[in-house]
Design a protein around this motif. Structure first.
Motif, PDB file in Angstrom:
ATOM      1  N   ARG A  12      59.323  48.772  35.154  1.00 36.99           N
ATOM      2  CA  ARG A  12      59.226  49.077  36.587  1.00 36.99           C
ATOM      3  C   ARG A  12      57.820  49.529  36.957  1.00 36.99           C
ATOM      4  O   ARG A  12      57.282  49.161  38.010  1.00 36.99           O
ATOM      5  CB  ARG A  12      60.246  50.149  36.968  1.00 36.99           C
ATOM      6  N   VAL A  13      57.231  50.333  36.099  1.00 36.41           N
ATOM      7  CA  VAL A  13      55.869  50.793  36.357  1.00 36.41           C
ATOM      8  C   VAL A  13      54.897  49.618  36.301  1.00 36.41           C
ATOM      9  O   VAL A  13      54.038  49.457  37.171  1.00 36.41           O
ATOM     10  CB  VAL A  13      55.459  51.891  35.356  1.00 36.41           C
ATOM     11  N   ALA A  14      55.029  48.786  35.279  1.00 34.35           N
ATOM     12  CA  ALA A  14      54.138  47.634  35.126  1.00 34.35           C
ATOM     13  C   ALA A  14      54.236  46.689  36.318  1.00 34.35           C
ATOM     14  O   ALA A  14      53.242  46.070  36.713  1.00 34.35           O
ATOM     15  CB  ALA A  14      54.466  46.890  33.833  1.00 34.35           C
ATOM     16  N   ALA A  15      55.420  46.583  36.906  1.00 37.76           N
ATOM     17  CA  ALA A  15      55.625  45.667  38.029  1.00 37.76           C
ATOM     18  C   ALA A  15      54.799  46.053  39.249  1.00 37.76           C
ATOM     19  O   ALA A  15      54.553  45.220  40.129  1.00 37.76           O
ATOM     20  CB  ALA A  15      57.100  45.618  38.404  1.00 37.76           C
ATOM     21  N   LEU A  16      54.324  47.318  39.314  1.00 36.44           N
ATOM     22  CA  LEU A  16      53.542  47.765  40.464  1.00 36.44           C
ATOM     23  C   LEU A  16      52.154  47.127  40.521  1.00 36.44           C
ATOM     24  O   LEU A  16      51.439  47.295  41.512  1.00 36.44           O
ATOM     25  CB  LEU A  16      53.420  49.288  40.453  1.00 36.44           C
ATOM     26  N   ALA A  17      51.782  46.388  39.486  1.00 35.19           N
ATOM     27  CA  ALA A  17      50.535  45.617  39.546  1.00 35.19           C
ATOM     28  C   ALA A  17      50.650  44.473  40.544  1.00 35.19           C
ATOM     29  O   ALA A  17      49.641  43.929  40.986  1.00 35.19           O
ATOM     30  CB  ALA A  17      50.182  45.072  38.163  1.00 35.19           C
ATOM     31  N   ARG A  18      51.892  44.130  40.941  1.00 35.59           N
ATOM     32  CA  ARG A  18      52.117  43.035  41.889  1.00 35.59           C
ATOM     33  C   ARG A  18      52.319  43.588  43.297  1.00 35.59           C
ATOM     34  O   ARG A  18      53.053  44.564  43.504  1.00 35.59           O
ATOM     35  CB  ARG A  18      53.337  42.211  41.467  1.00 35.59           C
ATOM     36  N   ARG A  22      54.767  46.576  45.141  1.00 38.24           N
ATOM     37  CA  ARG A  22      54.202  47.738  45.844  1.00 38.24           C
ATOM     38  C   ARG A  22      54.779  47.841  47.250  1.00 38.24           C
ATOM     39  O   ARG A  22      55.111  48.936  47.728  1.00 38.24           O
ATOM     40  CB  ARG A  22      52.675  47.644  45.895  1.00 38.24           C
ATOM     41  N   LEU A  23      54.901  46.706  47.921  1.00 38.73           N
ATOM     42  CA  LEU A  23      55.454  46.708  49.268  1.00 38.73           C
ATOM     43  C   LEU A  23      56.933  47.085  49.252  1.00 38.73           C
ATOM     44  O   LEU A  23      57.413  47.800  50.146  1.00 38.73           O
ATOM     45  CB  LEU A  23      55.274  45.334  49.911  1.00 38.73           C
ATOM     46  N   ALA A  24      57.664  46.604  48.251  1.00 41.39           N
ATOM     47  CA  ALA A  24      59.102  46.866  48.187  1.00 41.39           C
ATOM     48  C   ALA A  24      59.408  48.319  47.860  1.00 41.39           C
ATOM     49  O   ALA A  24      60.381  48.888  48.367  1.00 41.39           O
ATOM     50  CB  ALA A  24      59.749  45.945  47.151  1.00 41.39           C
ATOM     51  N   THR A  25      58.563  48.930  47.026  1.00 42.51           N
ATOM     52  CA  THR A  25      58.852  50.292  46.558  1.00 42.51           C
ATOM     53  C   THR A  25      58.030  51.366  47.270  1.00 42.51           C
ATOM     54  O   THR A  25      58.376  52.547  47.196  1.00 42.51           O
ATOM     55  CB  THR A  25      58.566  50.407  45.050  1.00 42.51           C
ATOM     56  N   PRO A 151      44.630  47.752  49.750  1.00 41.53           N
ATOM     57  CA  PRO A 151      43.856  48.892  49.236  1.00 41.53           C
ATOM     58  C   PRO A 151      44.488  49.571  48.026  1.00 41.53           C
ATOM     59  O   PRO A 151      43.810  50.325  47.318  1.00 41.53           O
ATOM     60  CB  PRO A 151      43.802  49.847  50.432  1.00 41.53           C
ATOM     61  N   PHE A 152      45.777  49.272  47.764  1.00 44.52           N
ATOM     62  CA  PHE A 152      46.449  49.885  46.626  1.00 44.52           C
ATOM     63  C   PHE A 152      46.557  48.936  45.432  1.00 44.52           C
ATOM     64  O   PHE A 152      47.275  49.215  44.475  1.00 44.52           O
ATOM     65  CB  PHE A 152      47.831  50.392  47.058  1.00 44.52           C
ATOM     66  N   HIS A 153      45.825  47.825  45.491  1.00 44.58           N
ATOM     67  CA  HIS A 153      45.697  46.938  44.328  1.00 44.58           C
ATOM     68  C   HIS A 153      45.091  47.749  43.178  1.00 44.58           C
ATOM     69  O   HIS A 153      44.150  48.525  43.386  1.00 44.58           O
ATOM     70  CB  HIS A 153      44.787  45.774  44.705  1.00 44.58           C
TER      71      HIS A 153
END
Length: 265
Positions: A12-18, A22-25, A151-153
């Motif tokens: 789940r943490v790794a998925a935040l690179a996408r 980020r938009l979903a969570t 900006p959160f990339h």
């Protein structure tokens, strides 16, 4: 301690690179001790969890203390788990998951004297470096307009080296929305453009001494005629040597500091 790199939480943490995740969570990755420290110091209320390896690195005690003082979950992980979570190839032993935020335009321009508007800026390194320069030059906010990079990339966040957490950051759908809000708040909207007037002319007539919003365009194409029409004036940096041009981040840094000097003189 989390020991399995394939554990659901690690995934789940790794998925935040996408961006989609980020938009979903409403969450993003903060990697490295400097960025994590700045998040814990300046925006602790947005930090969900800190993940760190067990070691003797110089930053370890301070990160642990800041997380504890802020009532933030601190999870120990193995180096293998951290590597699975991180977007970087060689993570530095710590990362955090934080909540994204948007600052309303009305707040961005309230009492502002220097604001940066990035329009269609796509390169994460450029965007992060400009944001860092804006912070250093005392800017009040950075706006990401149009199809600019998120900006959160992770690469933007790393390139700011913590400056992301020091000043308001927001996104707007169009450049028009940003420039209209700037002008309504009494800022002069300036475009950085190779077809504009010379910077020395602007220095002489004193335009940089007042409240300014700088618009920086796409790295490859700059600003279109339509984009430039939304600004009050276009300015260019002189090239005294044989260089064809300056890259976006370098030009933005010079222009922001030139403005900061003028406003403080």
């Amino acid at each position: 301690m989390i020991e399995n790199p394939k554990a659901p939480r690690a995934k789940r943490v790794a998925a935040l690179a996408r961006k989609k995740e980020r938009l979903a969570t409403g969450r993003f990755l903060v990697e490295g001790p400097q960025a994590v420290r700045e998040a814990l110091v300046h925006r602790p209320g947005l930090v969900d969890t800190v993940y760190a390896t067990m070691g003797t690195e110089p930053w370890q005690h301070e990160i642990d203390r800041l997380a504890s003082d802020g009532g933030i979950d601190l999870e120990r992980v193995t180096p293998e788990v951290l590597a699975a979570m991180a977007e970087t190839v060689t993570p530095q032993g710590v990362l955090a998951v934080a909540r994204t935020w948007q600052t309303p335009l009305s707040e961005v321009f309230a009492d502002a004297t220097l604001v940066v508007i990035l329009h269609e800026v796509r390169d994460p390194g450029n965007a992060g470096t400009v944001l860092r320069a804006a912070d250093a030059a005392g800017a009040d906010a950075v706006i990401f307009a149009g199809e600019s990079i998120d900006p959160f990339h992770p690469k933007v966040v790393r390139s700011t080296t913590g400056s992301l957490f020091h000043l308001p950051v927001t996104t707007v759908a169009t450049l028009d929305a940003a420039t209209e809000a700037a002008r309504a708040s009494g800022l002069t909207v300036l475009a950085a453009d190779v077809r504009g007037d010379g910077l020395l002319d602007a220095r002489a007539d004193g335009i940089l001494r007042g409240p300014v919003a700088w618009v920086f365009g796409n790295e490859a194409n700059g600003l279109s005629e339509t984009d430039r029409a939304l600004t009050d004036r276009s300015l260019r940096l002189p090239i005294y040597g044989e260089a064809e041009s300056l890259n976006l981040a370098t030009a933005a840094s010079v222009l922001l500091y030139e403005t900061a000097f003028a406003q403080r003189s």
